[in-house]
Design a protein around this motif. Structure first.
Motif, PDB file in Angstrom:
ATOM      1  N   ILE A 246      -4.914   0.717  -1.532  1.00  0.00           N
ATOM      2  CA  ILE A 246      -5.771  -0.097  -0.671  1.00  0.00           C
ATOM      3  C   ILE A 246      -5.016  -0.277   0.639  1.00  0.00           C
ATOM      4  O   ILE A 246      -3.997  -0.965   0.687  1.00  0.00           O
ATOM      5  N   LYS A 247      -5.491   0.352   1.688  1.00  0.00           N
ATOM      6  CA  LYS A 247      -4.791   0.364   2.972  1.00  0.00           C
ATOM      7  C   LYS A 247      -4.543  -1.056   3.481  1.00  0.00           C
ATOM      8  O   LYS A 247      -5.370  -1.941   3.344  1.00  0.00           O
ATOM      9  N   GLY A 248      -3.377  -1.239   4.096  1.00  0.00           N
ATOM     10  CA  GLY A 248      -3.050  -2.531   4.672  1.00  0.00           C
ATOM     11  C   GLY A 248      -2.532  -3.545   3.672  1.00  0.00           C
ATOM     12  O   GLY A 248      -2.284  -4.698   4.020  1.00  0.00           O
ATOM     13  N   THR A 249      -2.369  -3.135   2.433  1.00  0.00           N
ATOM     14  CA  THR A 249      -1.860  -4.021   1.383  1.00  0.00           C
ATOM     15  C   THR A 249      -0.878  -3.220   0.525  1.00  0.00           C
ATOM     16  O   THR A 249      -0.851  -1.988   0.589  1.00  0.00           O
ATOM     17  N   PRO A 250      -0.087  -3.886  -0.308  1.00  0.00           N
ATOM     18  CA  PRO A 250       0.776  -3.162  -1.242  1.00  0.00           C
ATOM     19  C   PRO A 250       0.068  -2.869  -2.560  1.00  0.00           C
ATOM     20  O   PRO A 250       0.703  -2.536  -3.549  1.00  0.00           O
TER      21      PRO A 250
END
Length: 1062
Positions: free
Chosen positions: A580-584
């Motif tokens: 999930i882009k922008g998250t780990p």
């Protein structure tokens, strides 16, 4: 005398079968002349009679044949598609990314408002300000007047906040019990943070899906929106301190490797050692899943608190921290403290571990807990830490003596750390927290406003180097689930997400709560690893790929326990995953092979669909999102059916709906509509169901649509909870189909699954469910379109069984055997071995192996049933605590005050025997605690069996040698069902065979294996940001004695977005 020829033939046939079987199994007796007393042909006759009648009843009242016919009529109008799992998971990840971004924008607005408000505020030490204290609001004194910091605060129940009474216009402020709520620093902070109220309200109006928003101050107060009243516990205490919460700590600091050195020399005896234990425990509280640590006690020698972990660091997860806390109680003081040896070991340990690449690779620190240092040890620091000073030193001086304070403070100042003195237990928490302010400096000064995510929260912030606080919002997991189209995942499919540490963010098999009635959180609920639920992946292939943020596929056979862990479904799952882009976080989707990989599209007109959707017997899955009614306040009180109607009318362009799902639910409404008239005709025909044995007919479709018809008035229902919100496994949920639907889908098409719900009571209160799946096509990979079934009284069901078991094929009507005979026991069991019918009613619902252990053992040996071993890595086991240990009681920060007072009084009596008198008092407390031993639940791993029948074996016979007595039995499958009739000769005493139970067994690890498990470190991905140092840091702000606190004058705010409730 006439001879029953059929019986003779049957007996001869059975004898031949017995002889043949003796060559296959050593447990079957092959003694010459042995007589098979139970004719298989008679049992087969009983089974056929019962099976035929039950299928007739089930098919008639469920309307299964009519529904199958209706779907067949639409066969040419539908289009079957194979689900592209990779494309699906990528689209879901994009949806979640958008949702997370939206929440983060709300937090940025809070950041801007908070920075501006703090800049405009001038600190006033004499400021007097009345604010709404979360504990005191709406409280009155004896005269009926509002108490100070209370006042009238309007609260109204709100379903968006779990029907709690809240105030949507204002926030409230909570101050920890051990802090003065009118302290100047707190009052000033509360005053300027009032500016956040307007932004809280504006955020909620922009995004009504938001729930709690809050600001946690470095001073200790906590501002929460919407306003709500807080209630103390039974001791009048509110233990919550936002600065101790994982989200606050991980927001404030970067990942770190920490070595804690504890002085256990002779001078640390008595209360000092108790304070030292509490200090170490409080330090552990400040460590999170991205941190690594170890604890070393020292005197003349070094003592690793956990000897197994000599020379390494471990991840600071809940389990490891609790493990070390248990070992703290084993520390005792003696000898002389050799700090030089301890410091050398700590520096080497940090250096060596950093080179392995397994740690945080960010900040490093040594926490020194001691009652003094005779030297500054500058030679050691010059050798290991200067000039870079990569390791910060944080000394904690224990006790009131200040003779060595200068040496310890010098160590802190010379190594970018912070010095504090802790005189009493009450001082511990505040002083331990000081090191967080130091570690937060680089993050604050950088001013990059980067966003930091944890498994539960996200945060961001900074300004001139002093931590002011953390702001944030909670995002419930249900918000994540709303983005997942359950209808696309199939009956057994599901979506799940994990963190950079491999911990589960959401998964249908995650069980964070335990207990009956009022549920309680498990101690390690937030650190359950994916490998603990997808345990069949022995090599962690799926887990590691997701942790490393890869995109791909994976397949394996899985054993899914259902029905409260008592049944098992063996499936083959295909997994699809991406980040999930922008998250780990990484997202995964599991689809079961066969019908689970296919989806079909039907097509009907909107007019047809709406007409049939509005029937009173129609309901839609409560937790599925057909239309997003949370987006705008005016839609919040619409039911899903009302929202669909409004959406299809075209008059509400702002209403967001899943067009594809709505089209399919309209199709299902049209196809299933004829069942309403069919069921009604059965109700109106008084001659049908005269004994009211059948109570409910129900159906569910792949789109979450359900229909229910009652054949009795609601008050006469035996099981009132079935198909209601109370029946969690029996209804469509956000992450699973109903249990009866899932089990029917795995049954042979055209047959019924019969089961006895495990949560029902005695026999006259119990029911039997019968369900069958409706396939769209005749092909093996056909999608399952729906499932239908009935609920009938157990008494009615059992009566049918006993009637069938009295039939025989003898021409004169005289049967060779009957279930009424005293010498045989008749059972009806399901495909998982659970008893539905037995002469002993107390066995109803029990596992067959508990009643007939010898027979069940033989069935397993013969292959009629097979044992499936399951594992539960989220289990809780009961242990008996012989002593609650007063040391643990002393660790309670609110008991600390009283303990400190006792110590002071003791010293006033006689200083010279300080430790002896303290020990006497302390021992008395310990003795009392030991007398209060209790049982408690602790996390553990368990292994337990489940059983499943072999479909290809329809019938079998066997004999058991019970000390020379031959016990025979016959098992026969009931046609068109998942049931088996078992007839057992009970003339022999086979009590020497142990019962077979399904009780879980705790997996006991020997010391060597425990050590390996502690050392084992699974793959993890480090956070993308790291702020270990900054050249503009003022390293001379390095602490002082008790009561000296650094000036907090800079502006800064930390943003934090929570993904799970705190």
């Amino acid at each position: 005398m006439q001879v029953d020829r059929s019986c003779v033939v049957s007996s001869a046939w059975c004898a031949c079968l017995l002889l043949l079987f003796s060559t296959l199994s050593t447990r079957v007796t092959g003694v010459g002349g042995t007589h098979q007393s139970i004719p298989p042909s008679v049992v087969k006759l009983w089974a056929s009679a019962f099976g035929g009648e039950m299928k007739s009843i089930s098919a008639k009242y469920s309307g299964s044949q009519l529904l199958q016919k209706k779907y067949k009529e639409f066969e040419r109008a539908v289009r079957v598609e194979e689900i592209d799992g990779l494309r699906l998971v990528k689209r879901l990840a994009e949806d979640m990314e958008e949702m997370f971004h939206k929440k983060a924008q709300a937090m940025k607005r809070l950041v801007e408002a908070a920075e501006e408000a703090h800049l405009q505020h001038e600190e006033d030490p004499n400021l007097q300000y009345e604010y709404f204290n979360a504990v005191l609001i709406n409280e009155v004194d004896e005269e009926g007047n509002s108490v100070e910091l209370g006042g009238e605060f309007i609260l109204q129940p709100n379903d968006h906040f779990n029907n709690l009474s809240v105030n949507l216009s204002l926030s409230v402020v909570q101050v920890p019990t051990n802090m003065y709520n009118k302290d100047s620093a707190i009052v000033n902070g509360v005053y300027w943070s009032e500016a956040l109220n307007k932004v809280f309200v504006d955020n909620f109006e922009r995004d009504p899906s938001l729930i709690w928003q809050y600001f946690g101050s470095a001073k200790g107060f906590f501002r929460q929106y919407p306003g709500i009243k807080w209630k103390p516990d039974e001791h009048g205490v509110i233990a919550f301190d936002c600065r101790n919460r994982k989200w606050y700590i991980q927001a404030a600091t970067s990942p770190k490797d920490v070595v804690i050195l504890v002085d256990v020399s002779g001078s640390m005896k008595g209360l000092r050692l108790t304070i030292a234990r509490q200090t170490v425990s409080s330090i552990l509280d400040t460590l999170g899943d991205d941190d690594f640590f170890n604890i070393i006690a020292y005197n003349e020698e070094l003592h690793y608190v956990e000897p197994c972990l000599n020379g390494t660091l471990v991840q600071a997860d809940v389990t490891n921290k609790d493990h070390f806390r248990e070992h703290l109680d084993k520390l005792f003081a003696q000898g002389i403290g050799m700090l030089d040896i301890a410091l050398t070991e700590a520096f080497n340990l940090l250096s060596d571990f950093n080179e392995t690449g397994r740690g945080s690779e960010c900040s490093q620190a040594i926490m020194l807990v001691t009652d003094g240092a005779v030297d500054t040890y500058d030679a050691i620091f010059a050798k290991y830490n200067w000039p870079d000073r990569k390791v910060r030193i944080f000394p904690y001086l224990i006790g009131r003596e200040s003779a060595f304070a200068d040496n310890l403070k010098w160590m802190a100042c010379a190594n970018k750390g912070y010095f504090t003195q802790i005189s009493t237990l009450a001082d511990v928490q505040e002083n331990v927290m000081e090191y967080l302010h130091v570690l937060s400096r680089p993050k604050v000064i950088d001013q990059e406003h980067d966003t930091v995510w944890t498994e539960a929260y996200i945060d961001s912030t900074r300004n001139r180097g002093i931590l002011l606080g953390v702001v944030g919002t909670d995002v419930p997991v249900s918000e994540l689930l709303k983005t997942i189209p359950k209808y696309k995942l199939g009956i057994h499919g599901y979506a799940f997400a994990i963190t950079n540490n491999g911990y589960i963010l959401t998964h249908p098999d995650l069980r964070p709560l335990y207990g009956d009635g009022k549920k309680r959180r498990k101690p390690n609920y937030s650190s359950v690893d994916l490998s603990e639920v997808e345990w069949e992946d022995k090599d962690d292939t799926l887990r590691n790929a997701m942790v490393n943020r890869k995109t791909g596929t994976f397949s394996m056979e899985v054993k899914k326990s259902v029905d409260k862990g008592k049944r098992v479904l063996v499936l083959h799952n295909d997994y699809y995953y991406t980040d999930i882009k922008g998250t780990p976080f990484s997202l995964g989707v599991a689809l079961s092979r066969g019908h689970g990989k296919f989806f079909f599209r039907g097509n009907v007109t909107v007019e047809e669909g709406l007409h049939d959707l509005e029937h009173p017997d129609v309901a839609l899955a409560d937790e599925w999102t057909y239309c997003n009614t949370d987006e705008h306040p005016e839609h919040r009180y619409l039911s899903q059916i009302e929202a669909i109607k409004l959406y299809l009318s075209g008059y509400e362009p702002h209403l967001q709906c899943d067009k594809e799902l709505i089209q399919e639910v309209l199709f299902d409404a049209v196809v299933t509509a004829p069942l309403e008239a069919y069921w009604t005709s059965l109700v109106l025909n008084k001659s049908e169901n005269s004994d009211k044995g059948v109570e409910i007919a129900y159906l569910g479709t792949r789109t979450g649509l359900s229909r229910i018809n009652l054949f009795v008035v609601p008050d006469e229902l035996t099981n009132q909870d079935f198909l209601t919100a109370e029946d969690k496994e029996g209804v469509f949920n956000a992450d699973h189909f109903p249990l009866w639907y899932k089990r029917a889908a795995e049954q042979v098409p055209g047959t019924f699954v019969y089961s006895l719900p495990f949560n029902t009571g005695s026999e006259n209160k119990s029911v039997v469910l019968a369900s069958t799946a409706i396939q769209l096509l005749d092909e093996r990979k056909s999608p399952i379109a729906a499932a239908v079934g009935i609920q009938m009284k157990l008494e009615f069901f059992q009566k049918k069984f006993w009637t069938a078991s009295r039939q025989c094929a003898a021409l004169d009507g005289k049967c060779s055997i009957s279930c009424d005979d005293e010498n045989i026991n008749c059972y009806l069991i399901d495909n998982n071995g659970f008893v539905l019918v037995a002469e002993d009613y107390t066995l109803t619902g029990k596992f067959f192996g508990e009643a007939e252990g010898a027979v069940m053992s033989k069935l397993l040996q013969m292959g009629s049933f097979k044992r499936v071993t399951l594992y539960d890595y989220q289990a809780l086991c009961w242990v008996y605590s012989e002593s609650s240990d007063s040391g643990h009681t002393l660790l309670d920060p609110y008991f600390a005050f009283f303990s400190a007072m006792k110590w002071i009084l003791t010293e006033l009596v006689i200083f010279l025997v300080e430790f002896n008198l303290y020990s006497w008092w302390h021992s008395d407390l310990t003795a009392k605690a030991q007398r209060m031993g209790r049982t408690m639940q602790v996390p553990c791993d368990t292994e337990y069996p489940a059983f499943i029948s072999e479909r290809t074996i329809k019938e079998n016979t066997g004999n058991l040698d019970c000390d020379g007595c031959i016990k025979s039995f016959v098992i026969q499958q009931i046609p068109s069902s998942n049931l088996f009739m078992v007839v057992v000769d009970n003339k022999c005493d086979c009590s020497m065979f142990e019962p077979i139970t399904m009780d879980p067994i705790e997996i006991m690890y020997n010391e060597s294996l425990k050590c390996e498990r502690l050392k084992m470190q699974k793959d993890r991905r480090r956070p993308d940001t790291c702020h270990p140092f900054h050249p503009e840091e003022n390293s001379m702000e390095c602490g002082g004695a008790v009561g000296l606190t650094p000036s907090l004058t800079a502006t800064l705010i930390c943003v934090l977005l929570a993904l799970l409730p705190r």
